[in-house]
Design a protein around this motif. Sequence first.
Motif, PDB file in Angstrom:
ATOM      1  N   HIS A 446      71.150  53.030  35.287  1.00  0.00           N
ATOM      2  CA  HIS A 446      70.079  52.724  36.232  1.00  0.00           C
ATOM      3  C   HIS A 446      68.986  51.909  35.531  1.00  0.00           C
ATOM      4  O   HIS A 446      68.471  50.936  36.093  1.00  0.00           O
ATOM      5  CB  HIS A 446      69.496  54.019  36.798  1.00  0.00           C
ATOM      6  CG  HIS A 446      70.335  54.642  37.877  1.00  0.00           C
ATOM      7  ND1 HIS A 446      70.485  54.072  39.115  1.00  0.00           N
ATOM      8  CD2 HIS A 446      71.074  55.788  37.879  1.00  0.00           C
ATOM      9  CE1 HIS A 446      71.280  54.838  39.856  1.00  0.00           C
ATOM     10  NE2 HIS A 446      71.652  55.890  39.130  1.00  0.00           N
ATOM     11  N   TRP A 447      68.633  52.309  34.309  1.00  0.00           N
ATOM     12  CA  TRP A 447      67.616  51.578  33.542  1.00  0.00           C
ATOM     13  C   TRP A 447      68.069  50.129  33.299  1.00  0.00           C
ATOM     14  O   TRP A 447      67.279  49.192  33.448  1.00  0.00           O
ATOM     15  CB  TRP A 447      67.372  52.291  32.214  1.00  0.00           C
ATOM     16  CG  TRP A 447      66.520  51.523  31.264  1.00  0.00           C
ATOM     17  CD1 TRP A 447      65.154  51.511  31.193  1.00  0.00           C
ATOM     18  CD2 TRP A 447      66.976  50.630  30.236  1.00  0.00           C
ATOM     19  NE1 TRP A 447      64.730  50.672  30.199  1.00  0.00           N
ATOM     20  CE2 TRP A 447      65.824  50.115  29.592  1.00  0.00           C
ATOM     21  CE3 TRP A 447      68.229  50.218  29.801  1.00  0.00           C
ATOM     22  CZ2 TRP A 447      65.908  49.204  28.528  1.00  0.00           C
ATOM     23  CZ3 TRP A 447      68.316  49.321  28.749  1.00  0.00           C
ATOM     24  CH2 TRP A 447      67.166  48.826  28.126  1.00  0.00           C
ATOM     25  N   LEU A 448      69.333  49.963  32.959  1.00  0.00           N
ATOM     26  CA  LEU A 448      69.853  48.629  32.667  1.00  0.00           C
ATOM     27  C   LEU A 448      69.742  47.723  33.892  1.00  0.00           C
ATOM     28  O   LEU A 448      69.325  46.563  33.792  1.00  0.00           O
ATOM     29  CB  LEU A 448      71.305  48.746  32.205  1.00  0.00           C
ATOM     30  CG  LEU A 448      72.017  47.466  31.769  1.00  0.00           C
ATOM     31  CD1 LEU A 448      71.288  46.814  30.607  1.00  0.00           C
ATOM     32  CD2 LEU A 448      73.458  47.774  31.393  1.00  0.00           C
ATOM     33  N   ASN A 449      70.091  48.259  35.049  1.00  0.00           N
ATOM     34  CA  ASN A 449      69.978  47.464  36.267  1.00  0.00           C
ATOM     35  C   ASN A 449      68.526  47.137  36.603  1.00  0.00           C
ATOM     36  O   ASN A 449      68.221  46.059  37.113  1.00  0.00           O
ATOM     37  CB  ASN A 449      70.636  48.199  37.435  1.00  0.00           C
ATOM     38  CG  ASN A 449      72.146  48.024  37.442  1.00  0.00           C
ATOM     39  OD1 ASN A 449      72.708  47.262  36.651  1.00  0.00           O
ATOM     40  ND2 ASN A 449      72.820  48.746  38.320  1.00  0.00           N
ATOM     41  N   GLN A 450      67.627  48.065  36.310  1.00  0.00           N
ATOM     42  CA  GLN A 450      66.203  47.787  36.547  1.00  0.00           C
ATOM     43  C   GLN A 450      65.713  46.658  35.643  1.00  0.00           C
ATOM     44  O   GLN A 450      64.936  45.797  36.082  1.00  0.00           O
ATOM     45  CB  GLN A 450      65.381  49.054  36.298  1.00  0.00           C
ATOM     46  CG  GLN A 450      65.580  50.135  37.349  1.00  0.00           C
ATOM     47  CD  GLN A 450      64.975  51.465  36.936  1.00  0.00           C
ATOM     48  OE1 GLN A 450      64.374  51.582  35.852  1.00  0.00           O
ATOM     49  NE2 GLN A 450      65.131  52.468  37.783  1.00  0.00           N
ATOM     50  N   GLN A 451      66.174  46.654  34.390  1.00  0.00           N
ATOM     51  CA  GLN A 451      65.787  45.562  33.486  1.00  0.00           C
ATOM     52  C   GLN A 451      66.307  44.230  33.992  1.00  0.00           C
ATOM     53  O   GLN A 451      65.616  43.209  33.951  1.00  0.00           O
ATOM     54  CB  GLN A 451      66.315  45.815  32.061  1.00  0.00           C
ATOM     55  CG  GLN A 451      65.943  47.148  31.456  1.00  0.00           C
ATOM     56  CD  GLN A 451      64.477  47.460  31.603  1.00  0.00           C
ATOM     57  OE1 GLN A 451      63.613  46.735  31.141  1.00  0.00           O
ATOM     58  NE2 GLN A 451      64.190  48.571  32.272  1.00  0.00           N
ATOM     59  N   GLN A 452      67.541  44.245  34.483  1.00  0.00           N
ATOM     60  CA  GLN A 452      68.127  43.017  35.005  1.00  0.00           C
ATOM     61  C   GLN A 452      67.342  42.500  36.207  1.00  0.00           C
ATOM     62  O   GLN A 452      67.139  41.296  36.370  1.00  0.00           O
ATOM     63  CB  GLN A 452      69.593  43.272  35.399  1.00  0.00           C
ATOM     64  CG  GLN A 452      70.310  42.083  35.969  1.00  0.00           C
ATOM     65  CD  GLN A 452      70.514  40.971  34.946  1.00  0.00           C
ATOM     66  OE1 GLN A 452      70.294  41.171  33.753  1.00  0.00           O
ATOM     67  NE2 GLN A 452      70.919  39.802  35.406  1.00  0.00           N
ATOM     68  N   ALA A 453      66.870  43.431  37.026  1.00  0.00           N
ATOM     69  CA  ALA A 453      66.141  43.041  38.231  1.00  0.00           C
ATOM     70  C   ALA A 453      64.780  42.439  37.907  1.00  0.00           C
ATOM     71  O   ALA A 453      64.267  41.602  38.659  1.00  0.00           O
ATOM     72  CB  ALA A 453      65.978  44.244  39.157  1.00  0.00           C
ATOM     73  N   THR A 454      64.192  42.863  36.791  1.00  0.00           N
ATOM     74  CA  THR A 454      62.841  42.401  36.456  1.00  0.00           C
ATOM     75  C   THR A 454      62.838  41.270  35.446  1.00  0.00           C
ATOM     76  O   THR A 454      61.781  40.712  35.146  1.00  0.00           O
ATOM     77  CB  THR A 454      62.001  43.574  35.910  1.00  0.00           C
ATOM     78  OG1 THR A 454      62.673  44.157  34.777  1.00  0.00           O
ATOM     79  CG2 THR A 454      61.817  44.645  36.973  1.00  0.00           C
TER      80      THR A 454
END
Length: 579
Positions: A446-454
Amino acid sequence: MKIAIAQLNPTIGDLPGNAQKILTRAQTAAENGARLLLTPELSLCGYPPKDLLLYPDFIAAMHRELQQLARQLPSDLAVLVGTATENPQADSGGKPLFNSIAWLQNGEIGATFHKRLLPTYDVFDEQRYFDPGKTSNCLNLDNIRIGVTICEDLWNDEQFWGKRHYPCNPIEDLANQGVDLIVNLSASPYSLNKPKLREAMLGHSAQRYRCPIIYANQVGGNDDLIFDGCSLAFDRTGKTVARGNAMTEALFFLEFNSTNQQLTSQTTNAFPASEEAELWSALVLGVRDYVRKCGFQKVVLGLSGGIDSSLVAAIATCALGAENVVGVLMSSPYTSDRSVTDATQCAQNLGIATHHLPIAGIMEAYDRSLKGVFAGLGEDVTEENLQSRIRGNLLMALSNKFGYLLLSTGNKSEMAVGYCTLYGDMNGGLAVIADVPKTRVYALCHWLNQQQATGWQSNCERCLHTQAAEIIPQNILEKPPSAELKPDQADSDSLPSYEILDEILDRFIHKHQSRQTIVEAGLPAEVVDKAINLANKAEFKRRQAPPGLKVTDRAFGTGWRMPVAAQKTLPNPEKSKHL
């Protein structure tokens, strides 16, 4: 006095290569006006060298390399180098070596200083090789009295810990001698949140003894251990005045004013923003160094469409670059179309190459071969394990043929309770997330996807450049975990929910709590009994697992020393009062 810290990533046993790293940093330090350069503990041979220290030829080669390094260093720079030195009293019952610091200056090896406190807990076994130093270590440079310590010498402040772990406290001894400054050469392995704990401990000691402390720590991965760097400096009030980079090599500078004993610096790197960011950086570094230091370039892994293999693929891609990662899809009759789609989508998001090797035909060949022997017997876990072992064989074939390092993808929860197959999904040269519980695997994804989104920058060898909105496909995050080894299988058929299981395992493995204590904390007794029994019975599997990167304070690796042939199964609580 200008002081430099060289936060180095040595390769164990590479004496010329490590010496060159020290020399390069020394030349830069001298060009920037430094008078003293600090390097990590055993920086010349790398930490931990383990049984390389048993070979006299290795010790002799280390001494020759140290002499040559001394001759090559800038003449106006004093350098403290971590090395192993012979103990002249070994014939009188002592160990053959000291864990030492050599003071190199003016082309010569000056004084040597020996580590006083030798750890034997967790991953450490220094009393196997070293004799402890008997006296305080102090050098005088430009009329500044510098107390010299090595790693564990700093970890015995009874005020901070509530008790002493060793009879003496080297920091207290040096403070009582009135030194102006204390330096520490360290190789302190990483575990989650340890950098913050280390900083709190060192700041406490600097404040307690009203003495500046400079701490130079090793960085990099060596086998299952990861070293985070995060070198530090504190003024005499305990304030942090410098913090080195996390998980990367660095060279930075301090100024020490001997008149007012003030220590200052312009280097104050921040801690990682979250536990997930910290873990990610550590795992990426661990994979990168294990692959590089073992002489590999590319890795291969089974890509199932599940969350564990997806996370490992992302870590490997960040560590090595997409061009050096190969994912293998190995569908069976029980593999859902959705899993194939998810695995393919994850590979596309990462930009890695894939092979699709269906195993239905191989399964049928096994069934035919075993039909006579298994006549009259129903299918059970045997057939499930055969699927895993078929996949393991295919992955090893690719590893052998193309020289890839095979990464195994099992998480800590599975390793703890034996929800894994020997010679199947446990095959591999490195177990990337074997110290990451399943719930933390989800958190990292989940953290990895959040980084990708930002839009993010990481410590990737080649950052995860992708046009995809997410790294881990959403369906992988949402679907129930399953090994897909039989129709409609789910992990919950065999295991409690991972939230409950991971809490039990944390209490049992990390906190060493008894069954009764865990049950009294509100966890179901029958689930606690099952989890503990499974964990105890799975020791023979863990003993045969590949090295796993250590990121917690209790990992199934070097520091885990459980017997295999032992009575560890809990008795029926209804029949015994003695649990």
